[in-house]
Design an enzyme around this catalytic site. Structure first.
Site, PDB file in Angstrom:
ATOM      1  N   ASP A   1      46.789  22.093  32.504  1.00 54.00           N
ATOM      2  CA  ASP A   1      45.844  23.045  33.113  1.00 54.00           C
ATOM      3  C   ASP A   1      46.565  24.230  33.751  1.00 54.00           C
ATOM      4  O   ASP A   1      46.241  25.389  33.495  1.00 54.00           O
ATOM      5  CB  ASP A   1      45.017  22.367  34.216  1.00 54.00           C
ATOM      6  CG  ASP A   1      43.975  21.406  33.673  1.00 54.00           C
ATOM      7  OD1 ASP A   1      43.645  21.498  32.472  1.00 54.00           O
ATOM      8  OD2 ASP A   1      43.493  20.566  34.460  1.00 54.00           O
TER       9      ASP A   1
ATOM     10  N   ASP B   1      38.683  18.995  45.578  1.00 54.39           N
ATOM     11  CA  ASP B   1      39.899  19.735  45.893  1.00 54.39           C
ATOM     12  C   ASP B   1      39.672  21.239  46.014  1.00 54.39           C
ATOM     13  O   ASP B   1      40.292  21.901  46.832  1.00 54.39           O
ATOM     14  CB  ASP B   1      40.984  19.416  44.851  1.00 54.39           C
ATOM     15  CG  ASP B   1      41.495  17.990  45.016  1.00 54.39           C
ATOM     16  OD1 ASP B   1      41.410  17.464  46.139  1.00 54.39           O
ATOM     17  OD2 ASP B   1      41.976  17.402  44.030  1.00 54.39           O
TER      18      ASP B   1
ATOM     19  N   SER C   1      43.123  10.952  35.113  1.00 52.87           N
ATOM     20  CA  SER C   1      43.489  12.046  35.996  1.00 52.87           C
ATOM     21  C   SER C   1      44.160  11.414  37.210  1.00 52.87           C
ATOM     22  O   SER C   1      43.548  10.633  37.929  1.00 52.87           O
ATOM     23  CB  SER C   1      42.223  12.803  36.390  1.00 52.87           C
ATOM     24  OG  SER C   1      42.496  13.603  37.516  1.00 52.87           O
TER      25      SER C   1
HETATM   26  N1  ARG Z   1      38.542  11.453  45.247  1.00 47.07           N
HETATM   27  C1  ARG Z   1      39.770  11.677  45.942  1.00 47.07           C
HETATM   28  C2  ARG Z   1      39.640  12.830  46.875  1.00 47.07           C
HETATM   29  O1  ARG Z   1      38.820  13.671  46.669  1.00 47.07           O
HETATM   30  C3  ARG Z   1      40.952  11.800  45.025  1.00 47.07           C
HETATM   31  C4  ARG Z   1      40.920  12.892  44.026  1.00 47.07           C
HETATM   32  C5  ARG Z   1      42.135  12.801  43.188  1.00 47.07           C
HETATM   33  N2  ARG Z   1      42.266  13.844  42.230  1.00 47.07           N
HETATM   34  C6  ARG Z   1      42.578  13.599  40.953  1.00 47.07           C
HETATM   35  N3  ARG Z   1      42.760  14.612  40.186  1.00 47.07           N
HETATM   36  N4  ARG Z   1      42.709  12.392  40.474  1.00 47.07           N
HETATM   37  O2  ARG Z   1      40.363  12.925  47.835  1.00 47.07           O
END
Ligand code: ARG
Length: 398
Positions: free
Chosen positions: A12, A121, A173
């Protein structure tokens, strides 16, 4: 135009560097922070330059991550929805803070990140940027570009000679750092499917744990872990050692469905071996040194604290005020806790502190009891008074 772009070296963000450069006719500086994801950062830096960045900034943030983000959350006892130690949620505000710092140092106009439109995120990156440098623009190519599948990204990269990861990626992921690992997608999108054995990165299968359990003694100073088995250690090696020890016993595996900020539910599989041990130990020490009212108030605050952190509000005024409160409760959270590690389990078996409020004379059921049993008579007269009144009214009214 100059853009500082968050860069991991994955597909990405590799495509993103090129896309931003073309789309905005911009100079791109990449930023990669080492939070303990265990990757070759020099290789990532060189790859960024080969991908078309004019400069690639890489720094080791592990110590800062633990000192300024992870330990404040540990002191607060914050676990999102009661379980998740938030290694990802705590890492994003630091990465965003560094992106902003680099952007300001280099006189950039914008920062860019590789988050999608349906994750948490993006919220953490953008609210952090809004708090720290509202004048900077934020660009999120994955929310707007036409490359909606992995295949389309690979095709884009191949057509333009962008180096792409050669290793056959797992269909998950993954977001890993020194505080834990998150694994999403693949067959785990079916809530009933057990996480496959190859999904786990930091923990052994508890069925393969050593037969013998092991004790580990964790020392705390003002709520912060400072030693293992009496040996004073810096935060990074301390957490790394606990990850290895507890990970070998399959401790810290979490499989949960959680509520995302953007409204949907997602299945998340986490591994947080050191975090689970440290949360158990820190909580136990607080139980011994804090007065009951403060301890119980902190339990309530922990829920709100976790929600703020998960929701990207680390740099907001409420989180900062809550941390000031938490810090004021930690002056006596100094002492040692012994934890027994066995298959999938971290069990506290001992605790000691110069500030312990535990009084063996008051607590004992054998000789040397100092508790004034007669005082309980008057206490119950008053403590029970409202309920006596209540009971009388019930009796009169049938
Ligand atoms: N759900 C978790 C959070 O929002 C982890 C996200 C992890 N990201 C990933 N690309 N696997 O904090």
């Amino acid at each position: 135009m100059k853009i500082v772009c968050a860069y991991s070296g994955g597909l990405d963000t590799s495509v993103m560097v090129h896309w931003l450069k073309e789309r905005y006719d911009a100079e791109i500086i990449t930023y990669t922070g080492d939070l303990g994801q265990g990757e070759d950062l020099e290789a990532i830096r060189l790859k960024a330059l080969r991908t078309g960045a004019s400069d690639a900034v890489v720094d080791d943030l592990r110590r800062r991550f633990l000192d300024e983000f992870v330990f404040p959350a540990l002191k607060a006892g914050a676990l999102y929805e009661g379980r998740y130690p938030m290694h990802t949620s705590l890492g994003r505000p630091l990465l965003a803070q560094r992106l902003v710092e680099v952007a300001l140092e280099r006189g950039a106009d914008a920062i860019a990140h590789g988050c999608t439109g349906k994750g948490n995120d993006q919220v953490r990156f953008e609210v952090t940027a809004q708090c720290l440098a509202p004048q900077l623009a934020v660009i999120a190519p994955l929310r707007e570009w036409e490359l909606t599948t992995r295949e389309a990204e690979i095709e884009y990269a191949e057509a333009r000679g962008i180096p792409i990861p050669v290793t056959k990626a797992k269909p998950y992921s993954i977001d890993q750092n020194i505080w834990g690992c998150a694994i999403e997608a693949g067959e785990m999108e079916d809530l009933w499917t057990e996480p496959p054995a190859d999904a786990w990165m930091m923990t052994a299968d508890p069925a393969d744990a050593p037969k013998e359990s092991v004790n580990v003694i964790i020392g705390f100073h003002h709520g912060i872990p400072v030693s293992i088995d009496g040996e004073t250690m810096d935060p990074v090696p301390l957490v790394a050692r606990l990850n290895a020890m507890a990970g070998a016993y399959g401790i810290g595996r979490i499989d949960m469905v959680e509520n995302r900020v953007v409204g949907l539910k997602s299945r998340e599989v986490y591994e947080n071996p050191a975090a689970i041990v440290l949360y158990a130990a820190h909580d136990e020490l607080e139980k011994v040194v804090l007065d009951g009212a403060t301890y119980q108030y902190k339990q309530k605050l922990a829920i709100d604290f976790a929600q703020l952190v998960y929701g990207g509000l680390w740099f907001g005024p409420l989180r900062e005020a809550m941390s000031a409160f938490v810090d004021s409760t930690q002056h006596r959270v100094t002492g040692e806790v012994r934890v027994r590690l066995s298959a999938a389990r971290a069990m506290v078996t001992g605790r000691r502190s110069p500030y312990s409020l535990y009084d063996a004379g008051l607590a004992t059921y054998s000789h040397g009891d100092t508790f004034d049993h007669r005082a309980a008579i008057g206490f119950l007269k008053l403590y029970g008074l409202p309920y006596r009144t209540w009971g009388e009214v019930s009796r009169r009214n049938g």
